[in-house]
Design a protein around this motif. Structure first.
Motif, short mmCIF file in Angstrom:
data_model
loop_
_atom_site.label_atom_id
_atom_site.label_comp_id
_atom_site.label_asym_id
_atom_site.label_seq_id
_atom_site.Cartn_x
_atom_site.Cartn_y
_atom_site.Cartn_z
N PRO A 1 -0.74 -4.38 11.07
CA PRO A 1 -1.17 -3.00 11.31
C PRO A 1 -2.68 -2.85 11.50
O PRO A 1 -3.14 -1.88 12.08
CB PRO A 1 -0.72 -2.25 10.05
CG PRO A 1 0.43 -3.05 9.54
CD PRO A 1 0.08 -4.47 9.86
N THR A 2 -3.47 -3.84 11.03
CA THR A 2 -4.93 -3.71 11.14
C THR A 2 -5.60 -4.79 11.98
O THR A 2 -6.72 -4.59 12.41
CB THR A 2 -5.56 -3.75 9.73
OG1 THR A 2 -5.21 -4.97 9.09
CG2 THR A 2 -5.11 -2.57 8.89
N LEU B 1 0.82 -1.21 0.00
CA LEU B 1 0.00 0.00 0.00
C LEU B 1 0.86 1.27 0.00
O LEU B 1 0.54 2.25 0.66
CB LEU B 1 -0.96 0.00 1.19
CG LEU B 1 -1.90 -1.20 1.29
CD1 LEU B 1 -2.67 -1.16 2.59
CD2 LEU B 1 -2.83 -1.26 0.10
N GLY B 2 1.97 1.23 -0.72
CA GLY B 2 2.81 2.40 -0.86
C GLY B 2 3.69 2.73 0.33
O GLY B 2 4.26 3.81 0.40
N GLY B 3 3.81 1.81 1.25
CA GLY B 3 4.66 2.07 2.41
C GLY B 3 5.21 0.78 3.00
O GLY B 3 4.93 -0.31 2.52
N VAL B 4 6.00 0.93 4.04
CA VAL B 4 6.57 -0.22 4.74
C VAL B 4 5.78 -0.42 6.03
O VAL B 4 5.55 0.52 6.79
CB VAL B 4 8.07 0.02 5.06
CG1 VAL B 4 8.62 -1.13 5.88
CG2 VAL B 4 8.85 0.20 3.78
#
Length: 78
Positions: A53-54, A33-36
């Motif tokens: 993370p979720t 998603l465009g990040g680490v």
């Protein structure tokens, strides 16, 4: 508890399970998603945890944890 930081595929699922059973916490760094993002894998002696993370996933046995590790791409298949 020590922490081992890995990239996806650095270890096999079995090596990750062995490290968790030995009391290590494993942080997997994923690019998505465009990040680490970091996923923390751990075992408290009874339950295996995948803290994303979720979501917090829980697994009651090593086989379920192994399946999760392989399906999510954290470790390579043996």
């Amino acid at each position: 508890m020590t922490t081992l930081e890995i990239e996806p595929g650095d270890l096999t699922a079995g090596e990750i399970i062995d490290a968790l059973d030995d009391g290590q916490r494993i942080v997997v760094r994923l690019e998505m998603l465009g990040g680490v993002h970091e996923v923390t894998l751990r075992h408290d002696g009874d339950t295996y945890y995948c803290d994303t993370p979720t979501t917090l996933h829980k697994h009651d046995d090593p086989d379920a944890m192994r399946t999760c590790i392989e399906e999510m791409g954290y470790g390579r298949k043996e």
